[in-house]
Design a protein around this motif. Sequence first.
Motif, PDB file in Angstrom:
ATOM      1  N   ASP A  68      47.888  33.076  30.582  1.00  0.00           N
ATOM      2  CA  ASP A  68      46.559  32.483  30.776  1.00  0.00           C
ATOM      3  C   ASP A  68      45.597  33.465  31.439  1.00  0.00           C
ATOM      4  N   LYS A  69      44.481  33.723  30.751  1.00  0.00           N
ATOM      5  CA  LYS A  69      43.469  34.642  31.279  1.00  0.00           C
ATOM      6  C   LYS A  69      42.723  34.063  32.470  1.00  0.00           C
ATOM      7  N   LEU A  70      42.953  32.787  32.761  1.00  0.00           N
ATOM      8  CA  LEU A  70      42.306  32.174  33.921  1.00  0.00           C
ATOM      9  C   LEU A  70      42.671  32.905  35.214  1.00  0.00           C
ATOM     10  N   LEU A  71      43.803  33.593  35.212  1.00  0.00           N
ATOM     11  CA  LEU A  71      44.251  34.306  36.413  1.00  0.00           C
ATOM     12  C   LEU A  71      43.500  35.623  36.641  1.00  0.00           C
ATOM     13  N   SER A  72      42.628  35.996  35.716  1.00  0.00           N
ATOM     14  CA  SER A  72      41.892  37.245  35.931  1.00  0.00           C
ATOM     15  C   SER A  72      40.466  36.929  36.345  1.00  0.00           C
ATOM     16  N   ALA A 176      54.202  39.333  41.662  1.00  0.00           N
ATOM     17  CA  ALA A 176      53.199  38.591  40.874  1.00  0.00           C
ATOM     18  C   ALA A 176      51.924  38.291  41.667  1.00  0.00           C
ATOM     19  N   MET A 177      51.960  38.516  42.978  1.00  0.00           N
ATOM     20  CA  MET A 177      50.762  38.319  43.802  1.00  0.00           C
ATOM     21  C   MET A 177      49.767  39.473  43.601  1.00  0.00           C
ATOM     22  N   PHE A 178      50.206  40.593  43.009  1.00  0.00           N
ATOM     23  CA  PHE A 178      49.386  41.811  43.053  1.00  0.00           C
ATOM     24  C   PHE A 178      48.542  42.153  41.821  1.00  0.00           C
ATOM     25  N   PRO A 179      49.043  41.953  40.598  1.00  0.00           N
ATOM     26  CA  PRO A 179      48.174  42.327  39.459  1.00  0.00           C
ATOM     27  C   PRO A 179      46.822  41.608  39.509  1.00  0.00           C
ATOM     28  N   VAL A 180      46.807  40.390  40.039  1.00  0.00           N
ATOM     29  CA  VAL A 180      45.555  39.614  40.092  1.00  0.00           C
ATOM     30  C   VAL A 180      44.559  40.204  41.092  1.00  0.00           C
ATOM     31  N   LEU A 181      45.049  41.079  41.978  1.00  0.00           N
ATOM     32  CA  LEU A 181      44.161  41.716  42.968  1.00  0.00           C
ATOM     33  C   LEU A 181      43.691  43.092  42.514  1.00  0.00           C
ATOM     34  N   SER A 182      44.257  43.604  41.442  1.00  0.00           N
ATOM     35  CA  SER A 182      43.941  44.977  41.027  1.00  0.00           C
ATOM     36  C   SER A 182      42.626  44.981  40.250  1.00  0.00           C
ATOM     37  N   SER A 183      41.687  45.773  40.724  1.00  0.00           N
ATOM     38  CA  SER A 183      40.371  45.771  40.066  1.00  0.00           C
ATOM     39  C   SER A 183      40.490  46.250  38.631  1.00  0.00           C
ATOM     40  N   VAL A 184      41.278  47.286  38.409  1.00  0.00           N
ATOM     41  CA  VAL A 184      41.378  47.841  37.058  1.00  0.00           C
ATOM     42  C   VAL A 184      42.180  46.931  36.135  1.00  0.00           C
ATOM     43  N   GLU A 185      43.179  46.230  36.680  1.00  0.00           N
ATOM     44  CA  GLU A 185      44.022  45.388  35.824  1.00  0.00           C
ATOM     45  C   GLU A 185      43.383  44.018  35.574  1.00  0.00           C
ATOM     46  N   MET A 186      43.317  43.176  36.612  1.00  0.00           N
ATOM     47  CA  MET A 186      42.920  41.780  36.378  1.00  0.00           C
ATOM     48  C   MET A 186      41.712  41.305  37.172  1.00  0.00           C
ATOM     49  N   ALA A 187      41.463  41.832  38.355  1.00  0.00           N
ATOM     50  CA  ALA A 187      40.439  41.226  39.220  1.00  0.00           C
ATOM     51  C   ALA A 187      39.018  41.569  38.778  1.00  0.00           C
ATOM     52  N   GLY A 188      38.833  42.763  38.204  1.00  0.00           N
ATOM     53  CA  GLY A 188      37.471  43.221  37.933  1.00  0.00           C
ATOM     54  C   GLY A 188      36.927  43.917  39.166  1.00  0.00           C
ATOM     55  N   HIS A 189      35.721  44.503  39.025  1.00  0.00           N
ATOM     56  CA  HIS A 189      35.225  45.259  40.172  1.00  0.00           C
ATOM     57  C   HIS A 189      34.155  44.479  40.930  1.00  0.00           C
ATOM     58  N   LYS A 190      33.952  44.927  42.151  1.00  0.00           N
ATOM     59  CA  LYS A 190      32.989  44.309  43.065  1.00  0.00           C
ATOM     60  C   LYS A 190      31.670  44.015  42.342  1.00  0.00           C
ATOM     61  N   TRP A 208      43.424  34.914  46.620  1.00  0.00           N
ATOM     62  CA  TRP A 208      44.488  34.041  46.090  1.00  0.00           C
ATOM     63  C   TRP A 208      44.045  32.573  46.100  1.00  0.00           C
ATOM     64  N   ASN A 209      43.317  32.191  47.165  1.00  0.00           N
ATOM     65  CA  ASN A 209      42.849  30.798  47.229  1.00  0.00           C
ATOM     66  C   ASN A 209      41.848  30.489  46.125  1.00  0.00           C
ATOM     67  N   LEU A 210      40.999  31.461  45.795  1.00  0.00           N
ATOM     68  CA  LEU A 210      40.037  31.243  44.719  1.00  0.00           C
ATOM     69  C   LEU A 210      40.772  31.035  43.382  1.00  0.00           C
ATOM     70  N   LEU A 211      41.846  31.770  43.189  1.00  0.00           N
ATOM     71  CA  LEU A 211      42.628  31.585  41.955  1.00  0.00           C
ATOM     72  C   LEU A 211      43.303  30.212  41.949  1.00  0.00           C
ATOM     73  N   ALA A 212      43.854  29.822  43.102  1.00  0.00           N
ATOM     74  CA  ALA A 212      44.482  28.498  43.183  1.00  0.00           C
ATOM     75  C   ALA A 212      43.439  27.413  42.920  1.00  0.00           C
ATOM     76  N   ALA A 213      42.213  27.641  43.426  1.00  0.00           N
ATOM     77  CA  ALA A 213      41.142  26.651  43.219  1.00  0.00           C
ATOM     78  C   ALA A 213      40.841  26.505  41.726  1.00  0.00           C
ATOM     79  N   ARG A 214      40.870  27.613  41.005  1.00  0.00           N
ATOM     80  CA  ARG A 214      40.663  27.516  39.550  1.00  0.00           C
ATOM     81  C   ARG A 214      41.744  26.643  38.912  1.00  0.00           C
ATOM     82  N   LEU A 215      42.987  26.873  39.325  1.00  0.00           N
ATOM     83  CA  LEU A 215      44.104  26.128  38.724  1.00  0.00           C
ATOM     84  C   LEU A 215      43.983  24.633  39.036  1.00  0.00           C
ATOM     85  N   ARG A 216      43.503  24.331  40.260  1.00  0.00           N
ATOM     86  CA  ARG A 216      43.405  22.915  40.678  1.00  0.00           C
ATOM     87  C   ARG A 216      42.430  22.132  39.810  1.00  0.00           C
ATOM     88  N   THR A 217      41.468  22.818  39.199  1.00  0.00           N
ATOM     89  CA  THR A 217      40.459  22.102  38.418  1.00  0.00           C
ATOM     90  C   THR A 217      40.936  21.792  36.998  1.00  0.00           C
TER      91      THR A 217
END
Length: 496
Positions: A68-72, A176-190, A208-217
């Motif tokens: 799911d791309k929602l994690l990026s 699995a906590m880390f790819p979502v934080l990587s700007s080049v991989e999944m998070a995007g840049h500032k 991480w909380n912002l990602l969890a918030a997405r999942l909650r919706t």
Amino acid sequence: MSRLPAFATALAGLILGVVVILVLAAATLEADSRETGPGIAPVTDADFYDDGRPSSAKVALGQALFFDKLLSGNRNIACATCHHPRHASTDQVSLGLGTGASGLGLERTAGANQPVFGRVPRNSPALFNRGAREFATMFHDGRVEQDANGTWPSGFWTPAREQLPAGLDNVLAAQAMFPVLSSVEMAGHKGENEIADAVAANRLNEAWNLLAARLRTVPAYVALFRDAYREIATAEDISFVHAANAIAAFEATAFRADASPFDRYLRSGDTSVLGTPAERGMQLFYGKAGCSSCHSGPFQTDQAFHAVAMPQIGPGKGDGADESYWQETGFPVRLEDRGRYRVTYDSADLYKFRTPSLRNVELTGPWGHAGAYASLEAVVRHMLDPVASLDAYAIDQAILATPEAVIAISGSGATLRFDPVNPARLGDYRKRDGWVQATPALRGAIAAANELPSRALGDDEIDDLIAFLKALTDPTSRELDHLVPAAVPSGLPVAD
Ligand code: HEC
Ligand code: HEC
């Protein structure tokens, strides 16, 4: 009285004789087992987390999340993009393209209107058997690691240090906590999204909380999380740690691969399941080719770090003090990747990388931590003569897309900026791919750290070694299409 010592001497002689015979017999047996095989116990369910049977509800949730791309941050890339079942749980390119690009594997490109944040600096590893307990470190440099000393509340040594929350099931979940934080991989840049902004400000829990918030919706996710975890009653109870644990359960199940001819041989003791060339190759691997001094154990890895003069291509990790590229092009970056040294700062660890498992190695190319080699024979020949192979290496054998639009860093601290690179400067930008290899001082440093002596093997012997490596392929791993879901709960397109 006088006969006793004679009797004792005779007895001692007899015992000595028996001992000598036993020792000789044991030595012969040992020599036999060295000739016929590696003496490794076969892999069993108990070698894997949850004894190989995690809850199916957790696995189902993890599967949805993995695709799911929602994690990026920008909702445009999933774990599966770089670890796709159709590509042997990798992306099958030397160095992949993260958020911003589109497509999968060799077709993944960054067109003129799709700027990417450069290449991912390392080759995307296959995930086969990463749910086996013995994989206690993650990443090519092992920067995510089980923490036996209890230094951190999470139980893991990671780049997030004290910010990593507790409750992670195992080191695969911690990863699995880390790819979502990587700007080049999944998070995007500032500036691109709020998750990337939180990461840039080093507020990792907020990310991480912002990602969890997405999942909650997403109601379908809430249902899946409730099925998977007894402690989750309402959407509010969902945390990203739950997501990471489920992803790990999925990875461990989906990519378990222990049904190769080699496994059949270990379970039956019958070398004929390997075929003659592979059997000869196995003798070389565990004998005069010296491979098993590092590629040991059931997964052909000692889980340790070694310097083997593997060529480094691509942007590297910004290590070292060399500014030759910076001076020539004006792009303010350094291009080295010093491997394990990045984690330990011990000069004995310079250019060391974790010994990769060789399970399914036939399927998991390109090979090496930067994917420098695109042929299995080339990487095997490298392992037989590392420094000569490094010196002769030409980057044109790498598999690299050519991004048409890239974002580069300028400034620092509060003035740090991320701007598209002027198309007129793309030529200079792209020079970074081969810079380390083409710079004698940088290539020489990699060669100087090498610890692997060269060994002369004939071409036939190399063919046999490769036949053995192919006997490490689990046939069920060739076809993993069934793992790709038709749709994911967010409704975003399944990782393409
Ligand atoms: C843009 C490509 C990309 C994406 C997206 C991505 N990965 Fe990776 N993955 C990589 C690369 C590259 C590495 C190696 C990085 C390193 O060693 O520094 C890696 C390493 C790993 C490892 C470590 C394997 C080992 O043996 O050490 C695991 C596990 C993993 N990724 C799982 C995931 C999961 C789960 C996600 C989604 C949350 C994900 N990856 C998203 C590219 C990607
Ligand atoms: C001194 C330890 C050591 C020895 C001995 C050794 N290797 Fe390796 N091998 C490694 C390390 C470490 C890597 C990863 C290096 C990197 O990526 O920088 C590697 C990488 C590989 C790869 C690429 C795997 C991948 O997924 O990228 C293959 C194939 C391989 N070795 C086969 C062999 C063979 C065959 C032999 C015996 C001829 C051998 N190795 C001997 C440590 C060793």
